[in-house]
Design a protein around this motif. Sequence first.
Motif, PDB file in Angstrom:
ATOM      1  N   TRP A 210       0.585   0.498  10.324  1.00  0.00           N
ATOM      2  CA  TRP A 210       1.222  -0.852   9.354  1.00  0.00           C
ATOM      3  C   TRP A 210       0.422  -0.163   7.928  1.00  0.00           C
ATOM      4  O   TRP A 210       1.075  -0.992   7.128  1.00  0.00           O
ATOM      5  N   LYS A 211      -0.060   0.849   7.477  1.00  0.00           N
ATOM      6  CA  LYS A 211      -0.221   1.261   6.386  1.00  0.00           C
ATOM      7  C   LYS A 211       0.865   2.181   5.771  1.00  0.00           C
ATOM      8  O   LYS A 211       0.969   2.664   4.442  1.00  0.00           O
ATOM      9  N   LEU A 212       2.031   2.468   6.610  1.00  0.00           N
ATOM     10  CA  LEU A 212       2.940   3.452   6.116  1.00  0.00           C
ATOM     11  C   LEU A 212       3.637   2.821   4.861  1.00  0.00           C
ATOM     12  O   LEU A 212       4.005   3.646   4.195  1.00  0.00           O
ATOM     13  N   SER A 213       4.130   1.689   5.117  1.00  0.00           N
ATOM     14  CA  SER A 213       4.706   1.048   3.951  1.00  0.00           C
ATOM     15  C   SER A 213       3.971   1.435   2.547  1.00  0.00           C
ATOM     16  O   SER A 213       4.588   1.209   1.877  1.00  0.00           O
ATOM     17  N   MET A 214       2.719   1.138   2.496  1.00  0.00           N
ATOM     18  CA  MET A 214       1.793   1.247   1.339  1.00  0.00           C
ATOM     19  C   MET A 214       1.666   2.853   0.935  1.00  0.00           C
ATOM     20  O   MET A 214       1.711   3.301  -0.198  1.00  0.00           O
ATOM     21  N   TYR A 215       1.570   3.920   2.018  1.00  0.00           N
ATOM     22  CA  TYR A 215       1.317   5.239   1.954  1.00  0.00           C
ATOM     23  C   TYR A 215       2.918   5.746   1.132  1.00  0.00           C
ATOM     24  O   TYR A 215       2.730   6.726   0.645  1.00  0.00           O
ATOM     25  N   ALA A 216       3.797   5.051   1.659  1.00  0.00           N
ATOM     26  CA  ALA A 216       5.288   5.581   1.171  1.00  0.00           C
ATOM     27  C   ALA A 216       5.362   5.549  -0.584  1.00  0.00           C
ATOM     28  O   ALA A 216       5.804   6.559  -0.898  1.00  0.00           O
ATOM     29  N   SER A 217       4.514   4.777  -1.133  1.00  0.00           N
ATOM     30  CA  SER A 217       4.494   4.563  -2.520  1.00  0.00           C
ATOM     31  C   SER A 217       3.802   5.709  -2.949  1.00  0.00           C
ATOM     32  O   SER A 217       3.796   6.045  -4.309  1.00  0.00           O
ATOM     33  N   TYR A 218       2.966   6.285  -2.452  1.00  0.00           N
ATOM     34  CA  TYR A 218       2.223   7.456  -2.990  1.00  0.00           C
ATOM     35  C   TYR A 218       3.089   8.742  -3.237  1.00  0.00           C
ATOM     36  O   TYR A 218       2.745   9.477  -4.133  1.00  0.00           O
ATOM     37  N   TRP A 219       4.119   8.678  -2.741  1.00  0.00           N
ATOM     38  CA  TRP A 219       5.273   9.814  -3.219  1.00  0.00           C
ATOM     39  C   TRP A 219       5.429   9.706  -4.378  1.00  0.00           C
ATOM     40  O   TRP A 219       5.794  10.740  -5.381  1.00  0.00           O
ATOM     41  N   PHE A 220       5.545   8.436  -5.316  1.00  0.00           N
ATOM     42  CA  PHE A 220       5.593   8.383  -6.547  1.00  0.00           C
ATOM     43  C   PHE A 220       4.622   8.711  -7.587  1.00  0.00           C
ATOM     44  O   PHE A 220       4.814   8.840  -9.006  1.00  0.00           O
ATOM     45  N   ASP A 221       3.338   9.256  -6.994  1.00  0.00           N
ATOM     46  CA  ASP A 221       2.259   9.587  -8.011  1.00  0.00           C
ATOM     47  C   ASP A 221       2.002  11.018  -7.443  1.00  0.00           C
ATOM     48  O   ASP A 221       1.513  11.191  -6.187  1.00  0.00           O
ATOM     49  N   SER A 222       1.953  11.841  -8.126  1.00  0.00           N
ATOM     50  CA  SER A 222       1.909  13.412  -7.832  1.00  0.00           C
ATOM     51  C   SER A 222       0.232  13.655  -7.531  1.00  0.00           C
ATOM     52  O   SER A 222      -0.014  14.539  -6.951  1.00  0.00           O
TER      53      SER A 222
END
Length: 260
Positions: A210-222
Amino acid sequence: MNGFSVLLQKEWREHTRNFKMLWIPLVFIIFGILEPVTNHFLPEIMRSVGNMPEEAEFLWPEFKGEDIFQSLLGQYQLIGILVIILAFMGTISGERKNGTATLLYVRPMSFRNYFLSKWLVVNGIVLGSVWLGFMAAWYYIEILFNHVDAGAILAFVATYSLWLVFVVTVVLALSAWLPTGGAAGLAILITLIYQIIDSLIGTYWTVSPWKLSMYASYWFDSNSELSDLWMSSGLTVILIVILIVFGVFMSKRNAAKTTV
């Protein structure tokens, strides 16, 4: 009827005849277009219809392309998942109820192939629709906002796609187990309600599908730490496999409940 390709063709033709191949992609594409366009022109719209005094200064936050992608993901997390559940909640249970499955069950058929054919076709429709929606958003983001790195976008969408595969597997496994209404209600509880619970008290754990949608945005922050993302992805894959096995088992077990 043992042929896996025959079952795939059946599923493809069925979803083509009921227009799911058309309207589901359109829903995601429309939201993909509306999100960047609306956010770009919203300040002008508010100035024109907001009935504000002429001397009033209207301040609006400046969004980046990455913000628009995350905002669109939020739309998909609610409306998109509801569309998936409502569109496919009767994929297996509906065939048992209306007697369509009788035509399949009277033949020598592998229930593994039966479940996997549905799983592959439904995932193809869902993932194809979501990718088209994000690509449509990407086009307008490039025009109206700023350039976003292609690698980050692809990783972002791929991570979110894994979550959607989990959602589809939950819906199909529940459809194999329960009547259509029960499958829909439990699917909403598992995918949407529990997601809200996870967001409220999920600080106590960091590894969860259930945290994958939140973790997906991590790719925008190096500078983001991705270890939790990888562990959550691994756990999600394991749960998907377990749910597939469960779905195959329940499809076979409930075959006798088919309406004749």
